[in-house]
Scaffold this motif. Structure first.
Motif, PDB file in Angstrom:
ATOM      1  N   UNK A 166       0.835  -1.208   0.000  1.00 26.72           N
ATOM      2  CA  UNK A 166       0.000   0.000   0.000  1.00 26.72           C
ATOM      3  C   UNK A 166       0.869   1.257   0.000  1.00 26.72           C
ATOM      4  N   UNK A 167       1.898   1.269   0.837  1.00 28.63           N
ATOM      5  CA  UNK A 167       2.788   2.420   0.933  1.00 28.63           C
ATOM      6  C   UNK A 167       3.610   2.583  -0.341  1.00 28.63           C
ATOM      7  N   UNK A 218      -3.608  -4.435 -10.210  1.00 31.91           N
ATOM      8  CA  UNK A 218      -4.689  -5.388  -9.964  1.00 31.91           C
ATOM      9  C   UNK A 218      -4.418  -6.226  -8.720  1.00 31.91           C
ATOM     10  N   UNK A 219      -5.491  -6.844  -8.201  1.00 33.58           N
ATOM     11  CA  UNK A 219      -5.332  -7.739  -7.070  1.00 33.58           C
ATOM     12  C   UNK A 219      -6.562  -7.763  -6.192  1.00 33.58           C
ATOM     13  N   UNK A 220      -6.388  -8.290  -4.984  1.00 28.95           N
ATOM     14  CA  UNK A 220      -7.487  -8.444  -4.040  1.00 28.95           C
ATOM     15  C   UNK A 220      -7.835  -7.120  -3.373  1.00 28.95           C
ATOM     16  N   UNK A 239      -8.165   4.451  -8.051  1.00 23.96           N
ATOM     17  CA  UNK A 239      -7.227   5.211  -8.873  1.00 23.96           C
ATOM     18  C   UNK A 239      -6.432   6.185  -8.021  1.00 23.96           C
ATOM     19  N   UNK A 240      -5.265   6.580  -8.526  1.00 20.56           N
ATOM     20  CA  UNK A 240      -4.491   7.672  -7.940  1.00 20.56           C
ATOM     21  C   UNK A 240      -4.893   8.946  -8.652  1.00 20.56           C
ATOM     22  N   UNK A 241      -5.482   9.879  -7.945  1.00 18.64           N
ATOM     23  CA  UNK A 241      -6.076  11.047  -8.586  1.00 18.64           C
ATOM     24  C   UNK A 241      -5.497  12.347  -8.051  1.00 18.64           C
ATOM     25  N   UNK A 286      -2.442 -14.013  -2.137  1.00 17.83           N
ATOM     26  CA  UNK A 286      -3.225 -12.954  -2.794  1.00 17.83           C
ATOM     27  C   UNK A 286      -2.535 -11.591  -2.671  1.00 17.83           C
ATOM     28  N   UNK A 287      -2.067 -11.049  -3.756  1.00 15.84           N
ATOM     29  CA  UNK A 287      -1.527  -9.698  -3.747  1.00 15.84           C
ATOM     30  C   UNK A 287      -2.688  -8.717  -3.809  1.00 15.84           C
ATOM     31  N   UNK A 288      -2.546  -7.585  -3.137  1.00 14.80           N
ATOM     32  CA  UNK A 288      -3.639  -6.611  -3.088  1.00 14.80           C
ATOM     33  C   UNK A 288      -3.622  -5.697  -4.304  1.00 14.80           C
ATOM     34  N   UNK A 289      -4.787  -5.180  -4.633  1.00 16.73           N
ATOM     35  CA  UNK A 289      -4.907  -4.145  -5.652  1.00 16.73           C
ATOM     36  C   UNK A 289      -4.510  -2.799  -5.060  1.00 16.73           C
TER      37      UNK A 289
END
Length: 337
Positions: free
Chosen positions: A84-85, A108-110, A115-117, A154-157
């Motif tokens: 996340x960081x 993509x992921x779990x 989006x980064x906005x 599971x890698x995160x989105x």
């Protein structure tokens, strides 16, 4: 805000700096031990971050009482928190240097994808700062890819990330907390100047070093340990470069040094810790590029403390600030401080 008004706001903070390293000399070694020993417990201090549940000891006259089962954190959980960081830093530097974010295959992921906005490209007036930013952008993109490969499934989105500069954006709210702007309509544009870009980077880079150090004790697998060890080393180089750049600019423009002190104090206040965070103002006639304790060690933060800063809150919440919909993964709740 003018240089003089920033100096006025921060006058009261100068006395804190002289005692900081002396305080950390005694506190640093304790906090390092406690960070490793209490990672899971501290992360479980709220309802969303799981921690082991103690089981009552049966006696001769009573039957064992069933206890709810809890799911211990895995290496993947810890590295997903780090991811996340990594998304946050990589998106900031990618947008600043290219005008575009990460490629779709890295997002993509779990969990809840977002989006980064709000960010925009900066055409650097200082070519050296531009080179610094492009190097960090390339490194942080590669680190996102590394973490995703290491975690596997599971890698995160990527969660939603706020890089905007409106009056209600995360950067403006942090600047308001730090006293760099006042009034609800004021904005803080980190893309307006080269120095502002580096101050925006300063917000994330120092926290990343302390966060990665804080989670190392919660990782056991060899591949995961290698990834975290490499990441914390690279993050330390990035943070040191950013701090050195700000220090150099601050020699000619003292308000830049004052801004680092204000942002540092805001981070301290948000996480509710003792005075551990440090800006880059000189201490005892020496530069303060590396924020260390008396043993020359950087301090660490637990995941919930990191989220206090990124959510811009002293409450126990699961979203806010730079992550308006929260982070993805098992570790997602800040501390109440």
């Amino acid at each position: 805000m003018t240089n003089e008004s920033i100096l006025s706001v921060l006058d009261t903070n100068d006395s804190r700096r002289a005692d900081r390293r002396d305080f950390l000399r005694s506190a640093g070694s304790v906090s390092a031990v406690m960070a490793g020993a209490s990672l899971l417990a501290a992360c479980g201090g709220n309802n969303s971050n799981p921690a082991p549940t103690p089981t009552p000891t049966p006696t001769a006259t009573t039957s064992p009482t069933p206890t709810p089962s809890s799911t211990p954190l895995t290496d993947a959980d810890v590295l997903n928190f780090a991811l996340n960081l990594a998304y946050l830093e990589a998106q900031y530097f990618s947008v600043v240097t290219t005008g575009a974010g990460l490629s779709a295959d890295l997002l993509t992921g779990a969990g809840t994808a977002g989006a980064a906005s709000g960010g925009r490209q900066r055409v650097f007036a200082d070519p050296v700062l531009g080179q610094f930013a492009r190097e960090i952008a390339a490194d942080t993109r590669a680190q996102v890819a590394l973490l995703r490969r290491t975690i596997g499934t599971p890698v995160i989105a990527q969660p939603a990330i706020d890089l905007g500069v409106t009056a209600t954006s995360a950067f403006s709210n942090l600047a308001r907390t730090a006293g760099l702007i006042t009034g609800t309509a004021a904005t803080y544009d980190v893309y307006a100047t080269d120095e502002q870009v580096m101050l925006g980077a300063f917000v994330f880079a120092d926290v990343a070093v302390t966060a990665y150090r804080g989670i190392t004790a919660g990782v056991t697998g060899a591949a995961f340990i290698d990834a975290i060890a490499g990441m914390v080393s690279a993050k330390a180089y990035h943070a040191g470069l950013i701090r050195a750049a700000l220090y150099r600019k601050g020699i000619a423009t003292p308000a830049i040094l004052d801004a680092t002190e204000a942002l540092s104090k805001a981070r301290d206040d948000l996480e509710g810790a003792n005075d551990t965070d440090q800006g880059v103002k000189p201490v005892n006639n020496a530069s303060n590029i590396v924020p260390t304790d008396g043993s020359a060690l950087t301090f660490s933060r637990l995941p919930a403390q990191v989220l206090n800063i990124h959510y811009l809150t002293r409450a126990s919440v699961s979203a806010g600030g730079f992550f308006p919909a929260g982070v993805n993964g098992a570790l997602k709740t800040s501390n109440a401080v």
